[in-house]
Design a protein around this motif. Structure first.
Motif: not given
Lengths: 224, 281, 225
Positions: A130-144
């Motif tokens: 979807l265009g997220m960076t690895a850090a964004q993916a971590m922060r918004r999808i994986v970690l929660p």
């Protein structure tokens, strides 16, 4: 010699304010170690999860060392040994906080790593697509999502940290057990004093432990 | 490659610049000068009435001969009294590591004298005593020198040393401090606890059982004040003068009696801390 | 610059070795008593009879919810006065840690037993087995295999927790470390060596555990997390 022991709680109850000072010390140490331990643990956990070996290897070494040495040994090392190397003094609070936090960071790093890795790889890849960076993916999808799964283990760790604060009495930090030792030595009533200390800890922790069980049950149902 | 080399050489130069400066600073400034500059006298303390006692309510190190001495010395220097908690076993390392400036009630043993300095004058004299079970036959130290006798003592204190050398056959349990040694006796884990009169008196009062004996031959030990070993002797000489003064004018004895009274004990029931007064009871 | 000098440490290596031996003794004894006691507590807790379940539950909760150091102080300084029994430091330490580890083992046992599917229970009962037989022949053997990794982790935790006995003057490795540090006035070198000794022993033990876990997982019996 065979007479029944005559319990006398009066000297302890007279000194509840002394114990209160200790309780404040316990709480202060607990909060510091909770924040530092979980905070630094997240950093190390992410480091363990990372691919690059120059991040991965030191993180692993950190976790292995601080999980496999007793906390009391670490506290005493920070208090007696480290000041010889440094130009400044280490207070009992700093020594105890260092020992307990680093140990907790190592344990919580593994909890974080387990939580992160348990989230389906597909989620992370979809996020990247979807265009997220690895850090964004971590922060918004994986970690929660990972956080929910890690909550029981993290709360257990938190309870362990609370119990570990008593180790700070070994370097004379003013917490609950240390105040108990002082009172017992002045009034010569270890039975009543240590019973009260045990009861206080139990009263503080039992609700937390019960809440943990309830949390596990709720999360277990929600996940299924 | 060059960036790495530059970084490392800069770090090396910085380290080389700081290290000798810090080291030579510690060696050249005498303790006395450091104290005056810092404005505080760091006095080593540990929970051990009648020498040091913490008021549980306020958390202050408020009473004890060592505390009174420290406060008086700080006043004479015009600096603040700063108590730093240590244990008998770690006091020497604390002096060496510049954590504290002085530790009173340390006996000048040869091993310690190799690591720290002691003034020539004695601080005071105290008598070794034991609090023993009522049914334990004790008159002399030799009575304790048996494998069946269990004695509790604070680790690395001079009582520990005395027992290790003279009562070696007994089972000696070493605890982190005075309080734990007494607690062990109270719990029946030891047949006797070896300290000196006042804490044993207080314990005997509260416990309601046990007997206090000064085993023969009576050991009247001179106690001293340990200070850091350094080439500039101004600090140890100043301490020497002060404790000599307080001993000679009876101030040390007065502080001792003040503490006993505050602790609820009768000064007449306890041997005095001045050698000259010992024969007179 | 501190000048490191390990010579006094090597000179006192025998004291440290004695300490390590005593650490292993206390850990071993506490395990030997704690595991069976934990099983007993777990079975009591699972029992439908309240007279058994309640006290077991209370013991487990109290010993898991209070700090081990407080328990040690209580068993060391308070209990002997209460029951007029003289206990050596070794006995008091083993007693405390046996019960403390039993409380944790009880939960591991319980988790393992409960994890064996009800289907197994019902099949065994259908075959005519009485409940104690079912427990002994069907459930426990499977439960134990799954619990081995958790046990071993608890055992390693125990090895770390027993350092607390140094505070009540049992001559374990940490206590001996204090002795040597106070004798030689070299706390930095002595404590560093001790930390490394603990790390080596415990790391080796946990590597063994991980190896075992991998073997068990491969054979399908391990509890995957």
């Amino acid at each position: 010699m065979n007479s029944l022991y005559r319990w006398n709680f009066a000297p302890v109850l007279d000194n509840l304010d002394v114990l209160w000072v200790g309780a404040i010390g316990t709480l202060r140490l607990f909060v510091i170690c909770l924040v530092l331990g979980f905070g630094f643990g997240l950093v190390v956990g992410l480091g363990r999860h990372a691919k690059a070996s120059w991040i991965h290897l030191p993180a692993t070494a950190f976790v292995e060392f601080f999980r496999n040495t007793p906390v009391l040994v670490q506290i005493l090392w920070f208090y007696y040994a480290l000041p010889i190397l440094l130009p400044f003094q280490i207070s009992p609070l700093v020594a105890a906080a260092l020992g307990i936090s680093l140990n907790s960071a190592a344990f919580s790093a593994e909890i974080y790593r387990g939580g992160i890795e348990s989230i389906d790889r597909g989620q992370a890849e979809a996020a990247r697509a979807l265009g997220m960076t690895a850090a964004q993916a971590m922060r918004r999808i994986v970690l929660p999502q990972a956080l929910r799964r890690m909550l029981p283990a993290l709360t257990n760790r938190g309870i362990e940290i609370f119990k570990m604060t008593t180790l700070a009495s070994a370097v004379a930090y003013v917490e609950l057990l240390q105040q108990g030792k002082l009172l017992a030595s002045l009034n010569f009533n270890p039975i009543e004093t240590y019973t009260v200390i045990a009861v206080v800890f139990f009263l503080c922790l039992f609700p937390l432990v019960q809440a943990t069980y309830a949390l596990e049950r709720r999360l277990g149902r929600a996940d299924a | 490659m060059t960036a790495q080399f530059h970084r490392r050489s800069v770090l090396a130069l910085a380290a080389a610049a700081i290290a000798p400066a810090a080291w030579s600073q510690a060696a050249s400034d005498s303790t006395l000068a450091q104290i005056k500059q810092r404005g505080t006298l760091r006095v080593g303390v540990t929970q051990a009435p009648p020498w040091y006692s913490k008021d549980p309510k306020s958390g202050d190190w408020a009473s004890g001969v060592g505390v009174s001495l420290g406060k008086a010395m700080a006043a004479d220097l015009g600096v603040k009294f700063d108590p730093v908690e240590v244990t008998w076993g770690t006091a020497i390392a604390a002096l060496q590591g510049n954590k504290i400036d002085m530790m009173s009630m340390m006996d000048a043993t040869p091993e310690r004298a190799a690591a720290v300095d002691f003034p020539k004058n004695a601080l005071l004299y105290y008598s070794l005593a034991v609090l023993a079970r009522d049914d334990l036959p004790v008159k002399a130290w030799a009575d304790l020198d048996k494998p069946s006798v269990r004695i509790a003592v604070p680790q690395a204190s001079s009582m520990d040393k005395f027992l290790t050398e003279n009562v070696a056959k007994a089972q000696i349990s070493r605890f982190p401090g005075n309080a734990e040694a007494i607690a062990a006796f109270q719990a029946g884990r030891a047949d006797a606890v070896c300290l000196f009169h006042p804490p044993l008196l207080a314990a005997r009062q509260k416990l309601g059982a046990g007997k206090i004996i000064v085993p023969t031959p009576a050991q009247s030990q001179a106690s001293s004040v340990a200070v850091r070993k350094e080439t500039d002797k101004s600090w140890v000489e100043w301490v020497d003068k002060e404790i000599g003064k307080f001993y000679a004018n009876g101030q040390t004895q007065k502080w001792y009696e003040e503490f006993l009274v505050g602790f609820g004990l009768d000064p007449k029931a306890s041997p005095p801390v001045m050698k000259e007064m010992l024969g007179k009871s | 610059m501190h000048v490191w000098n390990f010579a006094p440490v090597w000179a006192n290596a025998d004291l440290l070795a004695l300490g390590l031996l005593n650490t292993l003794k206390v850990t071993g004894a506490a395990l030997a008593f704690g595991v069976p006691l934990g099983l007993v507590l777990a079975l009591m807790r699972l029992s439908p009879r309240r007279l058994l379940a309640w006290p077991a539950g209370a013991v487990i909760e109290v010993f898991r919810t209070t700090p081990p150091l407080v328990q040690l102080f209580w068993f060391f300084f308070a209990l002997p006065i209460l029951i007029h029994v003289e206990m050596t430091p070794y006995v008091a330490a083993v007693l405390t840690f046996s019960i403390q580890s039993a409380a944790f083992f009880a939960e591991v046992f319980r988790g393992g037993i409960v994890s064996v599917e009800r289907g197994q229970w019902e099949a065994a009962r259908a075959l005519g087995m009485a409940p104690p037989q079912v427990m002994r022949r069907v459930v426990l053997p499977q439960a134990v295999k799954r619990m081995i990794p958790a046990f071993l982790e608890r055992a390693i935790e125990l090895m770390k927790t027993t350092t607390l006995v140094a505070i009540v003057s049992y001559a374990d490795l940490l206590f001996q470390t204090n002795e040597v540090a106070q004798k030689t006035f070299r706390p930095l070198e002595v404590f560093t060596v001790t930390a490394l000794i603990y790390f080596t022993v415990i790391f080796a033990a946990s590597q063994l555990v991980h190896g075992l876990e991998r073997r068990l997982a491969a054979s399908g019996e391990g509890m995957t997390r």
